[in-house]
Design an enzyme around this catalytic site. Structure first.
Site, mmCIF file in Angstrom:
data_model
loop_
_atom_site.group_PDB
_atom_site.id
_atom_site.type_symbol
_atom_site.label_atom_id
_atom_site.label_comp_id
_atom_site.label_asym_id
_atom_site.label_seq_id
_atom_site.Cartn_x
_atom_site.Cartn_y
_atom_site.Cartn_z
ATOM 1 N N GLY A 159 0.872 -1.072 0.102
ATOM 2 C CA GLY A 159 -0.106 0.054 0.010
ATOM 3 C C GLY A 159 0.774 1.035 0.041
ATOM 4 N N SER A 193 1.645 3.443 -2.197
ATOM 5 C CA SER A 193 1.378 4.693 -3.017
ATOM 6 C C SER A 193 0.468 5.590 -2.212
ATOM 7 C CB SER A 193 1.209 4.128 -4.454
ATOM 8 O OG SER A 193 2.076 3.574 -5.026
ATOM 9 N N ILE A 210 -2.309 -2.297 9.565
ATOM 10 C CA ILE A 210 -2.582 -0.837 9.901
ATOM 11 C C ILE A 210 -3.888 -0.774 9.116
ATOM 12 C CG2 ILE A 210 -2.041 1.427 9.076
ATOM 13 C CD1 ILE A 210 0.917 0.884 9.050
ATOM 14 N N SER A 211 -4.243 -1.258 8.357
ATOM 15 C CA SER A 211 -5.392 -1.307 7.491
ATOM 16 C C SER A 211 -6.821 -1.402 8.379
ATOM 17 C CB SER A 211 -5.914 -2.274 6.177
ATOM 18 O OG SER A 211 -4.510 -2.183 5.411
ATOM 19 N N ASN A 212 -7.589 -0.069 8.342
ATOM 20 C CA ASN A 212 -8.472 -0.267 9.151
ATOM 21 C C ASN A 212 -9.786 -0.966 8.506
ATOM 22 O OD1 ASN A 212 -8.337 1.383 11.566
ATOM 23 N ND2 ASN A 212 -7.898 3.013 10.311
ATOM 24 N N ASP A 232 -2.894 5.850 18.427
ATOM 25 C CA ASP A 232 -3.582 6.017 19.618
ATOM 26 C C ASP A 232 -2.449 6.475 20.889
ATOM 27 O OD1 ASP A 232 -5.891 5.500 18.427
ATOM 28 O OD2 ASP A 232 -5.759 3.134 18.954
ATOM 29 N N HIS A 274 -8.953 -0.155 18.583
ATOM 30 C CA HIS A 274 -8.282 1.006 17.484
ATOM 31 C C HIS A 274 -9.689 1.787 17.012
ATOM 32 C CE1 HIS A 274 -5.497 3.298 15.635
ATOM 33 N NE2 HIS A 274 -5.839 2.769 14.418
#
Length: 357
Positions: free
Chosen positions: A52, A54, A161-163, A194, A221
């Site tokens: 991811g 870019s 990291i992707s939510n 956080d 998160h």
């Protein structure tokens, strides 16, 4: 002498080609072969893949990773635009070698041999959009990427990291279980933002340098699942009831604060990249053997009855060496812990259900 000069020239061309056009070298489309390119930077370090690279988080994170002295090879992967990002980043004079990979056909080459994989891939949150709204898109992206990790670098430490992290980490765990490669010590949801926000906001209230403030943040998160433990702040500090409520609410809603301030132009990217780079650096230092590194992360856990939970973890050569106890909580924090469990469980269950399809 002329032969040596010519050889050095061809090696430099090969290195440049590998940086800018990995597909041509890997697929035989160029006379410049990867075999004669250097495999590492000028100093020893780890091989890291950023999936991811870019995007809004990916580009600043790629820059911060390129600056990290513990990284010797940095692979940048995305479905679009990585050749340009790679070319741009490759001009920076740090020792890490950066190579770009674009499109689903190059996912596996991007992952082979990697020791740390960082996944910020996915769509950002927009005004009025909750983290839960992101689920259907980002869940599928994370599943596909983790399938590639399981196949190509099953021993790598993975930072998600992707939510929504509360759901994507359980999805990743199930993918690795199905592949027979799951090691809970090596899968971590990145909740460092956080903590970074908590350190910053608490420092503002106390009038201190944020660099010396440490606030444990537990739970998950998203929204109320984010619970700062202000009773355990370093340096030891006391807060009024109003300060506790203000700080807790601001930390829980920090993401919304940025989304609204950007007015449709995106979500937290710079602060997220900073936090992810900070967590990656801590992980790499621990993998290298540095002792006593403690960070908060969303991981498979037994500190509560929930299967995943964010809390302090001791990092080491195998990823997570130990999940630390929550420690004493005051009444406000105990109530917050009770409140967050229901929402966090629902998010975890949603991720597990998606993975089971």
């Amino acid at each position: 002498m002329a032969m040596e000069t010519q050889d050095r020239y061809h090696r430099r061309l090969a290195t440049l080609s590998a940086h800018l056009q990995p597909s041509s070298t890997q697929q035989g489309g160029s006379a410049l072969q990867m075999g004669i390119c250097r495999a590492k930077g000028s100093s020893p370090g780890f091989k890291v893949a950023l999936l991811g690279a870019s995007g809004g988080i990916g580009q600043p994170l790629a820059l911060l990773l390129k600056m990290n002295p513990h990284i010797s090879v940095l692979h940048l992967y995305d479905v679009v635009n990585t050749p340009g990002v790679t070319a741009d980043l490759s001009h920076t004079d740090t020792s890490a070698v950066v190579r770009g990979f674009v499109g689903k056909d190059q996912l596996e080459p991007a992952l082979v041999g990697m020791e740390l994989v960082i996944i910020p891939a996915g769509v950002p949150r927009k005004p009025g959009m909750t983290r839960d709204d992101l689920f259907n898109i980002n869940a599928g992206i994370v599943r596909t990427l983790c399938e590639g990790v399981a196949k190509c670098c099953p021993k790598a430490v993975v930072h998600v990291i992707s939510n929504p992290v509360n759901s994507t980490v359980p999805i990743a765990a199930e993918v690795f279980k199905k592949a027979g490669t799951y090691d809970p010590r090596r899968l971590m949801g990145v909740t460092t933002l956080d903590v970074v926000r908590a350190n910053t906001f608490v420092a503002e209230v106390l009038g201190l340098d944020p660099a010396i403030v440490k606030v444990p943040v537990i739970g998950g998160h998203a929204g109320i699942t984010i619970l700062p433990i202000l009773s355990q702040v370093t340096p030891p500090s006391s807060f009024t009831k109003d300060e506790v409520e203000y700080l807790t609410n601001r930390i829980q809603n920090g993401g919304t604060e940025v989304v609204e301030a950007k007015a449709g132009a995106g979500s937290a990217t710079l602060s997220m990249a900073f936090a992810a780079a900070k967590f990656a650096d801590a992980t790499l230092r621990a993998l290298k053997g540095e002792a006593g590194i403690v960070e908060c992360a969303f991981v498979a856990s037994q500190v509560t009855e929930l299967p995943f939970f964010a809390s302090k973890v001791l990092l080491g050569r195998n990823g997570i060496d130990e999940i630390l106890p929550l420690g004493p909580l005051n009444e406000y924090e105990r109530e917050g812990l009770i409140k967050l469990k229901g929402e966090l469980k629902a998010s975890i269950d949603k991720g597990l259900a998606f993975a089971a399809k």
